[in-house]
Write a protein that holds these residues in place. Structure first.
Motif, PDB file in Angstrom:
ATOM      1  N   ILE A  58       5.684   7.825   3.475  1.00 49.79           N
ATOM      2  CA  ILE A  58       4.555   7.661   2.239  1.00 49.79           C
ATOM      3  C   ILE A  58       3.931   8.727   2.007  1.00 49.79           C
ATOM      4  O   ILE A  58       3.118   8.808   1.129  1.00 49.79           O
ATOM      5  CB  ILE A  58       4.138   6.364   2.219  1.00 49.79           C
ATOM      6  CG1 ILE A  58       3.254   6.114   3.503  1.00 49.79           C
ATOM      7  CG2 ILE A  58       4.987   5.066   2.121  1.00 49.79           C
ATOM      8  CD1 ILE A  58       2.297   5.012   3.406  1.00 49.79           C
ATOM      9  N   ARG A  59       3.663   9.640   3.127  1.00 49.84           N
ATOM     10  CA  ARG A  59       2.936  10.790   2.903  1.00 49.84           C
ATOM     11  C   ARG A  59       3.793  12.165   2.529  1.00 49.84           C
ATOM     12  O   ARG A  59       2.920  13.122   2.496  1.00 49.84           O
ATOM     13  CB  ARG A  59       2.515  11.093   4.496  1.00 49.84           C
ATOM     14  CG  ARG A  59       1.362  10.058   5.026  1.00 49.84           C
ATOM     15  CD  ARG A  59       0.879  10.271   6.449  1.00 49.84           C
ATOM     16  NE  ARG A  59      -0.278   9.563   6.894  1.00 49.84           N
ATOM     17  CZ  ARG A  59      -0.257   8.422   7.353  1.00 49.84           C
ATOM     18  NH1 ARG A  59       0.882   7.884   7.388  1.00 49.84           N
ATOM     19  NH2 ARG A  59      -1.249   7.770   7.699  1.00 49.84           N
ATOM     20  N   LYS A  60       4.946  11.972   2.197  1.00 51.03           N
ATOM     21  CA  LYS A  60       5.659  12.829   1.612  1.00 51.03           C
ATOM     22  C   LYS A  60       5.988  12.686   0.103  1.00 51.03           C
ATOM     23  O   LYS A  60       5.958  11.428  -0.192  1.00 51.03           O
ATOM     24  CB  LYS A  60       6.963  13.014   2.330  1.00 51.03           C
ATOM     25  CG  LYS A  60       6.896  13.444   3.851  1.00 51.03           C
ATOM     26  CD  LYS A  60       8.374  13.578   4.342  1.00 51.03           C
ATOM     27  CE  LYS A  60       8.013  13.840   5.940  1.00 51.03           C
ATOM     28  NZ  LYS A  60       9.744  14.065   6.345  1.00 51.03           N
ATOM     29  N   PRO A  61       6.003  13.793  -0.652  1.00 45.85           N
ATOM     30  CA  PRO A  61       6.538  13.532  -1.989  1.00 45.85           C
ATOM     31  C   PRO A  61       7.832  12.948  -1.944  1.00 45.85           C
ATOM     32  O   PRO A  61       8.605  13.249  -0.977  1.00 45.85           O
ATOM     33  CB  PRO A  61       6.575  14.954  -2.400  1.00 45.85           C
ATOM     34  CG  PRO A  61       5.835  15.670  -1.755  1.00 45.85           C
ATOM     35  CD  PRO A  61       5.641  15.164  -0.332  1.00 45.85           C
ATOM     36  N   ALA A  62       8.067  12.029  -2.888  1.00 46.19           N
ATOM     37  CA  ALA A  62       9.616  11.281  -2.940  1.00 46.19           C
ATOM     38  C   ALA A  62      10.698  12.360  -2.654  1.00 46.19           C
ATOM     39  O   ALA A  62      11.852  12.000  -1.956  1.00 46.19           O
ATOM     40  CB  ALA A  62       9.778  10.585  -4.321  1.00 46.19           C
ATOM     41  N   GLU A  63      10.498  13.466  -3.455  1.00 45.44           N
ATOM     42  CA  GLU A  63      11.935  14.561  -3.259  1.00 45.44           C
ATOM     43  C   GLU A  63      11.863  15.035  -2.117  1.00 45.44           C
ATOM     44  O   GLU A  63      12.885  15.643  -1.577  1.00 45.44           O
ATOM     45  CB  GLU A  63      11.629  15.569  -4.506  1.00 45.44           C
ATOM     46  CG  GLU A  63      10.274  16.510  -4.389  1.00 45.44           C
ATOM     47  CD  GLU A  63       9.241  15.836  -5.056  1.00 45.44           C
ATOM     48  OE1 GLU A  63       8.203  16.424  -5.063  1.00 45.44           O
ATOM     49  OE2 GLU A  63       9.203  14.598  -5.381  1.00 45.44           O
ATOM     50  N   ALA A  64      10.996  15.238  -1.299  1.00 44.70           N
ATOM     51  CA  ALA A  64      11.173  15.637   0.158  1.00 44.70           C
ATOM     52  C   ALA A  64      11.388  14.681   1.190  1.00 44.70           C
ATOM     53  O   ALA A  64      11.613  15.042   2.431  1.00 44.70           O
ATOM     54  CB  ALA A  64       9.646  16.388   0.522  1.00 44.70           C
ATOM     55  N   ARG A  65      11.805  13.254   0.979  1.00 44.04           N
ATOM     56  CA  ARG A  65      12.121  12.355   1.952  1.00 44.04           C
ATOM     57  C   ARG A  65      13.550  12.533   2.053  1.00 44.04           C
ATOM     58  O   ARG A  65      14.225  12.718   1.033  1.00 44.04           O
ATOM     59  CB  ARG A  65      11.913  11.146   1.299  1.00 44.04           C
ATOM     60  CG  ARG A  65      10.319  10.622   1.465  1.00 44.04           C
ATOM     61  CD  ARG A  65      10.056   9.577   0.626  1.00 44.04           C
ATOM     62  NE  ARG A  65       8.466   9.245   0.155  1.00 44.04           N
ATOM     63  CZ  ARG A  65       8.299   8.377  -0.809  1.00 44.04           C
ATOM     64  NH1 ARG A  65       8.932   7.881  -1.440  1.00 44.04           N
ATOM     65  NH2 ARG A  65       7.041   8.414  -1.021  1.00 44.04           N
TER      66      ARG A  65
END
Length: 204
Positions: A58-65
């Protein structure tokens, strides 16, 4: 279309908080044709506790997960979407060890997300979940709404604090209390709660 989010959390087969909350949600639905009730039975279908994978994702942008991280936050994303979609939220819980059931606490852990349901600013945190009405149905063996045991009621202050942090401040508690004081006291408590439910529905 109006959406009512119903969260029940009691694991007890003879729960009194659950049927009163269900009745309230249904009565509110009937007052507004076209409304829907979205129910989460947190006791029958417990949510996953948050873990290191979740908190990292949840600390990352959705596209970076990663695919694994996307899966880890999938349920949380669904819960957040339900929360934002709801106009009214009905929450039921018993008072357990002076606070809410752990199943309800896990729901809170899943929906309290920085940058999604609240944000930090230079002037402090700001809740992003606004314009909601919350009804809390709280059942307890003793009397905790007032009197000498009131300071031990951590459930209502906690819910008001955490929901307020998210931007939800219009909160009303329906107490079903004194249930351990005998059948007559229990019946009186249930009748009082049902009367309040009826008043709320008629005013909706």
């Amino acid at each position: 279309m109006s959406s009512i989010l119903l969260l029940t959390s009691s694991p007890r087969a003879d729960s009194l908080s659950t049927p009163i909350a269900v009745d309230l949600a249904e009565k509110l639905k009937n007052q507004k044709p076209g409304s829907v009730v979205v129910r989460r039975d947190l006791a029958a279908n417990p949510l996953p506790h948050i873990d290191d994978l979740f908190t990292g994702a949840i600390r990352k942008p959705a596209e970076a997960r990663s695919a694994e991280e996307v899966a880890a936050v999938k349920i949380s994303d669904e819960l957040v979407a339900e929360l934002f979609a709801a106009d009214t939220i009905v929450i039921s819980t018993g008072l357990i060890n002076f606070n809410i059931y752990s199943s309800l606490k896990t729901w809170i852990d899943n929906i309290a997300r920085a940058g999604v349901t609240f944000k930090y600013t230079e002037s402090g945190p700001v809740g992003l979940v606004t314009g909601k009405k919350v009804y809390v149905v709280l059942a307890s063996g003793g009397v905790y709404s007032q009197g000498p045991a009131a300071p031990l009621n951590h459930a209502v202050p906690y819910l008001k604090s955490v929901l307020g942090f998210l931007g939800i401040t219009d909160i009303e508690t329906i107490y079903v209390e004194g249930l351990a004081f005998g059948p007559e006291a229990a019946e009186k408590a249930v009748d009082a709660a049902k009367s309040r439910v009826q008043e709320i529905a008629l005013a909706a």
